[in-house]
Design an enzyme around this catalytic site. Structure first.
Site, PDB file in Angstrom:
ATOM      1  CG  ASP A 147       3.313  -4.507 -12.318  1.00 19.88           C
ATOM      2  OD1 ASP A 147       2.588  -3.570 -11.941  1.00 19.88           O
ATOM      3  OD2 ASP A 147       2.871  -5.508 -12.916  1.00 19.88           O
ATOM      4  NE  ARG A 197      -0.019  -1.100  -8.354  1.00 23.18           N
ATOM      5  CZ  ARG A 197       0.283  -1.663  -9.536  1.00 23.18           C
ATOM      6  NH1 ARG A 197       1.141  -2.662  -9.619  1.00 23.18           N
ATOM      7  NH2 ARG A 197      -0.270  -1.202 -10.644  1.00 23.18           N
TER       8      ARG A 197
HETATM    9  C1  LIG Z   1      -3.336  -3.855  -7.592  1.00 24.64           C
HETATM   10  C2  LIG Z   1      -2.245  -4.754  -7.138  1.00 24.64           C
HETATM   11  C3  LIG Z   1      -1.007  -4.655  -7.755  1.00 24.64           C
HETATM   12  C4  LIG Z   1       0.051  -5.447  -7.319  1.00 24.64           C
HETATM   13  N1  LIG Z   1       1.288  -5.265  -7.867  1.00 24.64           N
HETATM   14  C5  LIG Z   1       2.342  -5.954  -7.354  1.00 24.64           C
HETATM   15  C6  LIG Z   1       3.665  -5.703  -7.794  1.00 24.64           C
HETATM   16  O1  LIG Z   1       3.929  -4.874  -8.659  1.00 24.64           O
HETATM   17  N2  LIG Z   1       4.669  -6.421  -7.224  1.00 24.64           N
HETATM   18  C7  LIG Z   1       4.446  -7.363  -6.249  1.00 24.64           C
HETATM   19  O2  LIG Z   1       5.397  -7.965  -5.737  1.00 24.64           O
HETATM   20  N3  LIG Z   1       3.178  -7.627  -5.838  1.00 24.64           N
HETATM   21  C8  LIG Z   1       2.137  -6.951  -6.369  1.00 24.64           C
HETATM   22  N4  LIG Z   1       0.874  -7.224  -5.913  1.00 24.64           N
HETATM   23  C9  LIG Z   1       0.626  -8.429  -5.077  1.00 24.64           C
HETATM   24  C10 LIG Z   1       0.788  -8.124  -3.606  1.00 24.64           C
HETATM   25  O3  LIG Z   1       2.149  -7.892  -3.329  1.00 24.64           O
HETATM   26  C11 LIG Z   1       0.299  -9.282  -2.744  1.00 24.64           C
HETATM   27  O4  LIG Z   1       1.032 -10.413  -3.045  1.00 24.64           O
HETATM   28  C12 LIG Z   1      -1.169  -9.582  -2.921  1.00 24.64           C
HETATM   29  O5  LIG Z   1      -1.917  -8.428  -3.065  1.00 24.64           O
HETATM   30  C13 LIG Z   1      -1.694 -10.340  -1.686  1.00 24.64           C
HETATM   31  O6  LIG Z   1      -1.525  -9.548  -0.541  1.00 24.64           O
HETATM   32  P1  LIG Z   1      -2.744  -8.865   0.254  1.00 24.64           P
HETATM   33  O7  LIG Z   1      -2.286  -7.497   0.623  1.00 24.64           O
HETATM   34  O8  LIG Z   1      -3.946  -8.874  -0.559  1.00 24.64           O
HETATM   35  O9  LIG Z   1      -2.832  -9.676   1.575  1.00 24.64           O
HETATM   36  P2  LIG Z   1      -2.784 -11.220   1.975  1.00 24.64           P
HETATM   37  O10 LIG Z   1      -1.828 -11.265   3.125  1.00 24.64           O
HETATM   38  O11 LIG Z   1      -2.572 -12.135   0.815  1.00 24.64           O
HETATM   39  O12 LIG Z   1      -4.251 -11.433   2.511  1.00 24.64           O
HETATM   40  C14 LIG Z   1      -4.691 -10.704   3.633  1.00 24.64           C
HETATM   41  C15 LIG Z   1      -6.181 -10.873   3.800  1.00 24.64           C
HETATM   42  O13 LIG Z   1      -6.857 -10.357   2.631  1.00 24.64           O
HETATM   43  C16 LIG Z   1      -8.024 -11.133   2.386  1.00 24.64           C
HETATM   44  N5  LIG Z   1      -7.893 -11.812   1.089  1.00 24.64           N
HETATM   45  C17 LIG Z   1      -6.781 -12.010   0.371  1.00 24.64           C
HETATM   46  N6  LIG Z   1      -7.048 -12.689  -0.752  1.00 24.64           N
HETATM   47  C18 LIG Z   1      -8.366 -12.944  -0.750  1.00 24.64           C
HETATM   48  C19 LIG Z   1      -9.255 -13.627  -1.630  1.00 24.64           C
HETATM   49  N7  LIG Z   1      -8.824 -14.229  -2.748  1.00 24.64           N
HETATM   50  N8  LIG Z   1     -10.561 -13.671  -1.292  1.00 24.64           N
HETATM   51  C20 LIG Z   1     -11.005 -13.116  -0.148  1.00 24.64           C
HETATM   52  N9  LIG Z   1     -10.212 -12.464   0.734  1.00 24.64           N
HETATM   53  C21 LIG Z   1      -8.917 -12.382   0.436  1.00 24.64           C
HETATM   54  C22 LIG Z   1      -8.099 -12.167   3.504  1.00 24.64           C
HETATM   55  O14 LIG Z   1      -8.851 -11.632   4.557  1.00 24.64           O
HETATM   56  C23 LIG Z   1      -6.641 -12.310   3.910  1.00 24.64           C
HETATM   57  O15 LIG Z   1      -6.478 -12.800   5.212  1.00 24.64           O
HETATM   58  C24 LIG Z   1      -0.174  -6.405  -6.295  1.00 24.64           C
HETATM   59  C25 LIG Z   1      -1.431  -6.493  -5.676  1.00 24.64           C
HETATM   60  C26 LIG Z   1      -2.441  -5.674  -6.075  1.00 24.64           C
HETATM   61  C27 LIG Z   1      -3.750  -5.765  -5.359  1.00 24.64           C
END
Ligand SMILES: Cc1cc2nc3c(=O)[nH]c(=O)nc-3n(C[C@H](O)[C@H](O)[C@H](O)COP(=O)(O)OP(=O)(O)OC[C@H]3O[C@@H](n4cnc5c(N)ncnc54)[C@H](O)[C@@H]3O)c2cc1C
Length: 321
Positions: A147, A197
């Site tokens: 991560d 990732r």
């Molecule tokens: C598998 C995985 C591993 C990760 N590992 C790391 C890491 O190592 N380091 C790190 O800093 N971050 C990590 N993250 C977190 C990531 O950086 C984001 O903070 C997190 O994924 C939210 O961003 P998003 O791309 O989903 O978009 P966002 O900008 O949060 O959301 C965009 C759109 O996605 C949809 N959406 C988002 N959440 C929801 C919900 N709960 N229900 C319905 N629709 C929703 C909506 O349409 C929203 O407008 C990880 C995320 C994932 C999925």
């Protein structure tokens, strides 16, 4: 003052990100019985067995998993050893039931939980702990992804990644599109065999290193996707954002990539219907499954990302109370 300073959702996000580092509140909430039932949607449970059960359920539904033993920012060497041992037990338990075969279920590690912040020897301690876990993962037939945490750790984490990849070239990296540096990091890591990732990034970062505007973070995500999908590595597209999922599909097809050459990743409990839809259409979908009792920082970051998650939490607490 700019528009973001007047937007209450920006204050809330920043407040929750600050709270995610508040140890006093963490200690109270982690021990409150009501919290445990509420976190279930996002966290597999406290025990290794619960994590294995969720990994098995995901496999039955055609999804892959990466399991994270919750914990971060360890300032105690014993805790770092405890975390390493938890991963060894987890990988052994997953292997015993055949879930590690072919990387169906792998593990995600936070180097800060393995000792990275333990003073001058921190990197060495984290590297040694990660080495032990990688060897057990290799024996079990699966992979490990590191991560990415806040920007002060990026160079150290990428350095440890390089060391680990000398022995286990399949160790995965995470890059965050909110950092200005990430396009270059994508170029550096888009080589044969490299598992990367791509996520937006979840920590509160200063303007000196990271885009503050959501639209800029999204645009950077698309630029990074283009580099990774045109490259020779194995991109892991970690987002719940419907627009970015769609763009990734189009770019993958334009680059002649079949579904076996990349995967989507989403968090446990977030957009499960979309996870199933992608899997049903033949795409690989891996679900990030956290478990363990140190869920506080993780859950606070999820709430900062989406007010609906906060409302869900508060409503559940009110109903139980
Ligand atoms: C598998 C995985 C591993 C990760 N590992 C790391 C890491 O190592 N380091 C790190 O800093 N971050 C990590 N993250 C977190 C990531 O950086 C984001 O903070 C997190 O994924 C939210 O961003 P998003 O791309 O989903 O978009 P966002 O900008 O949060 O959301 C965009 C759109 O996605 C949809 N959406 C988002 N959440 C929801 C919900 N709960 N229900 C319905 N629709 C929703 C909506 O349409 C929203 O407008 C990880 C995320 C994932 C999925």
């Amino acid at each position: 003052m700019d528009a973001a300073d007047l937007d209450p959702s920006v204050w809330m996000k920043q407040g929750l990100l600050l709270l995610s580092r508040n140890t006093a509140l963490r200690d109270v909430l982690e021990k409150a019985p009501v919290s445990r039932s509420v976190v279930k949607r996002f966290v597999a449970g406290d025990s290794t067995q619960q994590a294995v059960t969720v990994g098995g359920e995901l496999e039955d539904s055609g999804r892959l998993a990466t399991i994270d033993f919750l914990g971060e920012d360890t300032l105690d060497p014993t805790q770092a050893t405890y975390t390493k041992d938890a991963y060894v037990d987890l990988l052994t338990a997953l292997s015993d039931v055949g879930l590690t075969q072919g990387g169906k279920v792998e593990v995600s590690l936070k180097l800060s939980a393995l000792g990275q912040a333990l003073g001058a020897d921190g990197e060495k301690i984290a590297l040694e702990n990660a080495r032990t876990i990688c060897q057990v993962a290799a024996n079990a037939g699966t992979t490990v992804t590191l991560d990415m945490e806040d920007h002060t750790t990026t160079d150290s984490t990428l350095g440890i990644l390089r060391e680990l990849r000398q022995d286990w070239p399949w160790v995965g990296a995470v890059l965050q599109s909110y950092l200005y540096r990430t396009e270059q990091d994508c170029r550096d890591l888009a080589h044969e065999g490299s598992r990367v990732r791509l996520c937006k990034g979840t920590y509160k970062e200063p303007e000196s290193v990271a885009y503050q505007d959501k639209a800029e973070v999204d645009k950077s995500y698309v630029r990074c996707l283009k580099i990774l999908l045109a490259g020779r590595g194995y991109p892991m597209i970690a987002t719940h954002d419907p627009r970015l999922v769609e763009i990734a599909g189009v770019l993958a097809a334009a680059n002649g990539r079949g579904p076996e050459s990349f995967e989507y990743q989403m968090l446990l409990g977030i957009r499960p219907d979309e996870q199933r839809r992608l899997a049903a259409q033949g795409d690989q979908v891996r679900v990030y499954v956290p478990y363990g009792d140190e869920w506080y920082g993780y859950l606070m970051r999820r709430m900062a990302e989406r007010p609906a998650n906060l409302l869900f939490f508060l409503r559940s607490v009110a109903t139980k109370g």
